[in-house]
Design a protein around this motif. Structure first.
Motif, PDB file in Angstrom:
ATOM      1  N   LEU A  74       0.841  -1.193   0.000  1.00 43.65           N
ATOM      2  CA  LEU A  74       0.000   0.000   0.000  1.00 43.65           C
ATOM      3  C   LEU A  74       0.874   1.240   0.000  1.00 43.65           C
ATOM      4  CD1 LEU A  74      -2.740  -0.977   2.624  1.00 43.65           C
ATOM      5  CD2 LEU A  74      -2.858  -1.103   0.138  1.00 43.65           C
ATOM      6  N   PRO A  75       0.408   2.342  -0.590  1.00 46.64           N
ATOM      7  CA  PRO A  75       1.217   3.562  -0.641  1.00 46.64           C
ATOM      8  C   PRO A  75       1.355   4.192   0.743  1.00 46.64           C
ATOM      9  CG  PRO A  75      -0.997   4.007  -1.416  1.00 46.64           C
ATOM     10  CD  PRO A  75      -0.899   2.518  -1.235  1.00 46.64           C
ATOM     11  N   GLN A  76       2.324   5.075   0.867  1.00 46.17           N
ATOM     12  CA  GLN A  76       2.497   5.818   2.106  1.00 46.17           C
ATOM     13  C   GLN A  76       1.253   6.669   2.351  1.00 46.17           C
ATOM     14  OE1 GLN A  76       5.102   5.469   4.084  1.00 46.17           O
ATOM     15  NE2 GLN A  76       4.467   6.986   5.618  1.00 46.17           N
ATOM     16  N   PRO A  77       0.633   6.545   3.504  1.00 46.74           N
ATOM     17  CA  PRO A  77      -0.601   7.303   3.740  1.00 46.74           C
ATOM     18  C   PRO A  77      -0.315   8.791   3.923  1.00 46.74           C
ATOM     19  CG  PRO A  77       0.041   6.158   5.729  1.00 46.74           C
ATOM     20  CD  PRO A  77       0.989   5.696   4.647  1.00 46.74           C
ATOM     21  N   ALA A  78      -1.344   9.588   3.712  1.00 48.36           N
ATOM     22  CA  ALA A  78      -1.245  11.015   3.990  1.00 48.36           C
ATOM     23  C   ALA A  78      -1.111  11.214   5.493  1.00 48.36           C
ATOM     24  CB  ALA A  78      -2.490  11.728   3.457  1.00 48.36           C
ATOM     25  N   PRO A  79      -0.616  12.363   5.935  1.00 43.49           N
ATOM     26  CA  PRO A  79      -0.514  12.613   7.381  1.00 43.49           C
ATOM     27  C   PRO A  79      -1.849  12.425   8.089  1.00 43.49           C
ATOM     28  CG  PRO A  79       0.585  14.330   6.117  1.00 43.49           C
ATOM     29  CD  PRO A  79      -0.143  13.485   5.132  1.00 43.49           C
ATOM     30  N   TYR A  80      -1.797  11.818   9.254  1.00 43.53           N
ATOM     31  CA  TYR A  80      -2.954  11.629  10.131  1.00 43.53           C
ATOM     32  C   TYR A  80      -4.012  10.706   9.524  1.00 43.53           C
ATOM     33  CZ  TYR A  80      -0.570  15.812  11.643  1.00 43.53           C
ATOM     34  OH  TYR A  80       0.414  16.720  12.008  1.00 43.53           O
ATOM     35  N   THR A  81      -3.570   9.817   8.625  1.00 43.91           N
ATOM     36  CA  THR A  81      -4.487   8.849   8.029  1.00 43.91           C
ATOM     37  C   THR A  81      -3.827   7.479   7.981  1.00 43.91           C
ATOM     38  OG1 THR A  81      -3.780   9.111   5.709  1.00 43.91           O
ATOM     39  CG2 THR A  81      -5.415  10.672   6.554  1.00 43.91           C
ATOM     40  N   LYS A  82      -4.646   6.475   7.770  1.00 41.56           N
ATOM     41  CA  LYS A  82      -4.181   5.104   7.560  1.00 41.56           C
ATOM     42  C   LYS A  82      -4.823   4.571   6.285  1.00 41.56           C
ATOM     43  CE  LYS A  82      -5.738   3.673  11.526  1.00 41.56           C
ATOM     44  NZ  LYS A  82      -6.044   2.799  12.694  1.00 41.56           N
ATOM     45  N   ASN A  83      -4.057   3.768   5.541  1.00 43.90           N
ATOM     46  CA  ASN A  83      -4.574   3.147   4.331  1.00 43.90           C
ATOM     47  C   ASN A  83      -5.007   1.711   4.608  1.00 43.90           C
ATOM     48  OD1 ASN A  83      -4.003   5.456   2.896  1.00 43.90           O
ATOM     49  ND2 ASN A  83      -2.004   4.708   2.157  1.00 43.90           N
ATOM     50  N   SER A  84      -6.010   1.281   3.856  1.00 47.27           N
ATOM     51  CA  SER A  84      -6.472  -0.096   3.995  1.00 47.27           C
ATOM     52  C   SER A  84      -7.129  -0.503   2.698  1.00 47.27           C
ATOM     53  CB  SER A  84      -7.470  -0.210   5.155  1.00 47.27           C
ATOM     54  OG  SER A  84      -7.893  -1.549   5.318  1.00 47.27           O
ATOM     55  N   LEU A  85      -7.365  -1.807   2.560  1.00 45.08           N
ATOM     56  CA  LEU A  85      -8.052  -2.329   1.387  1.00 45.08           C
ATOM     57  C   LEU A  85      -9.458  -2.752   1.781  1.00 45.08           C
ATOM     58  CD1 LEU A  85      -5.343  -4.512  -0.417  1.00 45.08           C
ATOM     59  CD2 LEU A  85      -6.230  -2.282  -1.126  1.00 45.08           C
ATOM     60  N   ASN A  86     -10.421  -2.352   0.993  1.00 43.70           N
ATOM     61  CA  ASN A  86     -11.820  -2.729   1.199  1.00 43.70           C
ATOM     62  C   ASN A  86     -12.339  -3.335  -0.093  1.00 43.70           C
ATOM     63  OD1 ASN A  86     -14.485  -3.027   1.865  1.00 43.70           O
ATOM     64  ND2 ASN A  86     -14.851  -0.879   2.359  1.00 43.70           N
ATOM     65  N   GLN A  87     -12.439  -4.668  -0.117  1.00 41.89           N
ATOM     66  CA  GLN A  87     -12.846  -5.396  -1.318  1.00 41.89           C
ATOM     67  C   GLN A  87     -11.949  -5.038  -2.505  1.00 41.89           C
ATOM     68  OE1 GLN A  87     -17.043  -4.631  -1.840  1.00 41.89           O
ATOM     69  NE2 GLN A  87     -17.608  -5.929  -0.123  1.00 41.89           N
ATOM     70  N   GLY A  88     -10.668  -4.917  -2.231  1.00 37.86           N
ATOM     71  CA  GLY A  88      -9.701  -4.638  -3.280  1.00 37.86           C
ATOM     72  C   GLY A  88      -9.485  -3.176  -3.580  1.00 37.86           C
ATOM     73  N   ASP A  89     -10.290  -2.307  -2.999  1.00 33.30           N
ATOM     74  CA  ASP A  89     -10.155  -0.875  -3.237  1.00 33.30           C
ATOM     75  C   ASP A  89      -9.387  -0.215  -2.101  1.00 33.30           C
ATOM     76  OD1 ASP A  89     -11.660  -0.998  -5.601  1.00 33.30           O
ATOM     77  OD2 ASP A  89     -13.549  -0.803  -4.500  1.00 33.30           O
ATOM     78  N   LEU A  90      -8.534   0.741  -2.453  1.00 33.24           N
ATOM     79  CA  LEU A  90      -7.772   1.476  -1.459  1.00 33.24           C
ATOM     80  C   LEU A  90      -8.670   2.507  -0.791  1.00 33.24           C
ATOM     81  CD1 LEU A  90      -4.999   2.127  -0.176  1.00 33.24           C
ATOM     82  CD2 LEU A  90      -4.662   3.779  -2.043  1.00 33.24           C
ATOM     83  N   VAL A  91      -8.736   2.478   0.531  1.00 37.44           N
ATOM     84  CA  VAL A  91      -9.545   3.434   1.288  1.00 37.44           C
ATOM     85  C   VAL A  91      -8.666   4.089   2.348  1.00 37.44           C
ATOM     86  CG1 VAL A  91     -11.743   2.258   0.910  1.00 37.44           C
ATOM     87  CG2 VAL A  91     -10.322   1.617   2.858  1.00 37.44           C
ATOM     88  N   HIS A  92      -9.095   5.257   2.809  1.00 32.52           N
ATOM     89  CA  HIS A  92      -8.308   6.051   3.738  1.00 32.52           C
ATOM     90  C   HIS A  92      -9.118   6.310   5.000  1.00 32.52           C
ATOM     91  CE1 HIS A  92      -5.763   6.771   0.222  1.00 32.52           C
ATOM     92  NE2 HIS A  92      -6.867   7.125  -0.421  1.00 32.52           N
ATOM     93  N   TYR A  93      -8.519   5.981   6.154  1.00 33.53           N
ATOM     94  CA  TYR A  93      -9.165   6.171   7.448  1.00 33.53           C
ATOM     95  C   TYR A  93      -8.414   7.230   8.253  1.00 33.53           C
ATOM     96  CZ  TYR A  93     -11.503   1.719   6.485  1.00 33.53           C
ATOM     97  OH  TYR A  93     -12.245   0.698   5.925  1.00 33.53           O
ATOM     98  N   VAL A  94      -9.126   7.838   9.170  1.00 37.80           N
ATOM     99  CA  VAL A  94      -8.509   8.776  10.091  1.00 37.80           C
ATOM    100  C   VAL A  94      -7.650   7.994  11.091  1.00 37.80           C
ATOM    101  CG1 VAL A  94      -8.939  10.508  11.879  1.00 37.80           C
ATOM    102  CG2 VAL A  94     -10.423  10.402   9.853  1.00 37.80           C
ATOM    103  N   ASP A  95      -6.423   8.469  11.317  1.00 43.04           N
ATOM    104  CA  ASP A  95      -5.517   7.854  12.290  1.00 43.04           C
ATOM    105  C   ASP A  95      -5.632   8.654  13.587  1.00 43.04           C
ATOM    106  OD1 ASP A  95      -3.404   6.921  13.849  1.00 43.04           O
ATOM    107  OD2 ASP A  95      -2.159   6.485  12.094  1.00 43.04           O
ATOM    108  N   PHE A  96      -6.431   8.160  14.522  1.00 44.29           N
ATOM    109  CA  PHE A  96      -6.675   8.894  15.766  1.00 44.29           C
ATOM    110  C   PHE A  96      -5.419   8.990  16.634  1.00 44.29           C
ATOM    111  CE2 PHE A  96     -10.967   7.178  14.735  1.00 44.29           C
ATOM    112  CZ  PHE A  96     -11.592   8.392  14.525  1.00 44.29           C
ATOM    113  N   GLN A  97      -4.565   7.981  16.570  1.00 39.55           N
ATOM    114  CA  GLN A  97      -3.355   8.009  17.386  1.00 39.55           C
ATOM    115  C   GLN A  97      -2.425   9.149  16.965  1.00 39.55           C
ATOM    116  OE1 GLN A  97      -1.638   4.098  17.104  1.00 39.55           O
ATOM    117  NE2 GLN A  97      -2.998   3.230  18.669  1.00 39.55           N
ATOM    118  N   GLN A  98      -2.256   9.320  15.661  1.00 42.81           N
ATOM    119  CA  GLN A  98      -1.437  10.433  15.184  1.00 42.81           C
ATOM    120  C   GLN A  98      -2.013  11.769  15.608  1.00 42.81           C
ATOM    121  OE1 GLN A  98       0.208  10.632  11.183  1.00 42.81           O
ATOM    122  NE2 GLN A  98      -0.341   8.485  10.837  1.00 42.81           N
TER     123      GLN A  98
END
Length: 432
Positions: A74-98
């Protein structure tokens, strides 16, 4: 020469037909319209900027688009986010820890891209607070008091144990700009360019609270060109006039309706009479729809959109039979008809305006009237562009005018028929 002259209007409308098929059929409710709100509070020692912005506007350009084709990583996520795969699609979540480690981080990104200039001098801001909300749970943000109250809420959403999509997140940011003298006229701009779909239609609302005077300004797009904020009510009104004009000129369904309306009148006085009926109708429902005096059931949205499409077909039919009053009815009947059709189109205008303003926004009647006048100005511009051409064609050679009118009306009907099928399907689906 004759054939090329006759083909030109048909080619133009054929282009519109192709564009309409490939674009959105629901013109007012599926706008993909994002709204950014800026409240500027003047103080004795500076200015407070309270802004609300969708989170993708801050981060969408700071991440890669997909996985590495060679490693599958997976690509390097944007600041304060996490990347994940959802049914093969790249999705971006908020990284609460950051975010907990850097609570002002998103604010610093915004401050570096929001430019406040006073007398050609950029003012450096100081980020004071940041708040995140899941869309649908955000507090009101229409007035200065509501914006200030929003920062009394907790920093992050309560359900931090659940994943939160970046696209479902709103960010409120408070930035303080210290000044040695009161802030007079100034420019506000942004260098944020997230590369989002339809970002050129971003609705920006700027509310300036100078002691004793509140002004509301409207800007469309990313605000890369500075917006001049003055203490003039005329300057504020101009921004909503421009928005009303842009809405009708960029709304293909409104353009086609006024086009057929112009072709369907035998004289300019009759055209203006019919346009007045349309104005009366949409002025009523623009206000009623904006203030919420419309049904909220699921079938109401596609019903209005289907009615707008049918109104184009009706007006095209009028233009084809304009000489036969036995078919079209008396002028009074047509006037009543345009009033009724104006009621439908007014609802369409109000849905867009409601995305920009809230009922409790300052100077609401001033902004509402200016937007409505802008819609009228846009309508007049279309009439002034079409009517003289049709009139000259009729004087030059009536047969040419008839062919052009039939070609244009027929193609407008074809476009509207496609919309009717698409929107009618949505209506039936909503009912059943």
């Amino acid at each position: 020469m004759k054939n090329s002259t006759l083909k030109l209007p048909a080619m133009i409308v054929l282009y519109l037909l192709i564009s309409s098929i490939s674009g959105q059929a629901q013109a007012h409710f599926l706008l993909n319209l994002n709204v950014r709100i800026f409240h500027i509070e003047h103080t004795a020692s500076g200015a407070n900027l309270y802004m609300r912005v969708p989170m993708p506007y801050l981060l969408a350009d700071k991440t890669a688009l997909g996985r590495d084709p060679y490693t599958g990583k997976l690509p390097q996520p944007a600041p304060y986010t996490k990347n994940s795969l959802n049914q093969g699609d790249l999705v971006h979540y908020v990284d609460f820890q950051q975010l907990e480690l850097a609570p002002l981080g998103l604010g610093n990104i915004a401050e570096s891209a929001i430019f406040l200039r006073n007398t050609d001098m950029q003012i450096k801001g100081d980020v004071k607070a940041v708040r995140l909300y899941r869309i649908g749970s955000e507090p009101d943000f229409a007035t200065l008091e509501e914006a200030q109250q929003a920062f009394l809420k907790q920093y992050l959403p309560e359900d931090t144990n659940q994943r939160l999509y970046v696209g479902d997140t709103l960010v409120d940011i408070q930035i303080y700009y210290p000044l040695e003298a009161p802030l007079g006229e100034y420019q506000l701009s942004s260098s944020l360019n997230p590369g989002l779909p339809n970002q050129e239609d971003t609705a920006n609302l700027v509310l300036d609270y100078n002691p004793g005077r509140t002004q509301v300004f409207r800007s469309r797009g990313l605000m890369q060109d500075p917006l001049l904020i003055t203490h003039s009510s005329i300057d504020a009104v101009k921004t909503f006039l421009a928005e009303g004009i842009a809405h009708i000129l960029k709304g293909l369904d409104h353009v086609l309706f006024v086009l057929c309306l112009s072709l369907g009148a035998l004289s300019l006085p009759l055209l203006l009479w019919r346009a007045t009926g349309f104005t009366i109708g949409h002025s009523i429902t623009l206000s009623a729809g904006f203030f919420g005096f419309v049904p909220t059931v699921s079938w109401f949205v596609p019903m209005v959109e289907t009615g707008i499409a049918l109104s184009i077909i009706y007006m095209a039919w009028i233009s084809l039979h304009r000489e036969d009053t036995k078919i079209t009815g008396s002028e009074s009947t047509i006037f009543i008809g345009t009033c009724m059709l104006g009621l439908l189109h007014g609802l369409g205008f109000s849905f867009v305006l409601h995305e920009i303003l809230q009922v409790d926004s300052p100077n609401i009647w001033q902004s509402l009237l200016a937007f409505n006048l802008g819609v009228e100005a846009g309508q007049v511009l279309i009439i002034l562009a079409i009517w003289p051409l049709a009139y000259l064609a009729r004087l030059w050679k009536k047969e040419w005018e008839i062919r052009i009118r039939y070609s244009v009306a027929g193609l407008c009907s074809a476009i509207a028929f496609i919309w009717t099928l698409d929107r009618g399907y949505e209506l039936v689906s909503a009912i059943f």
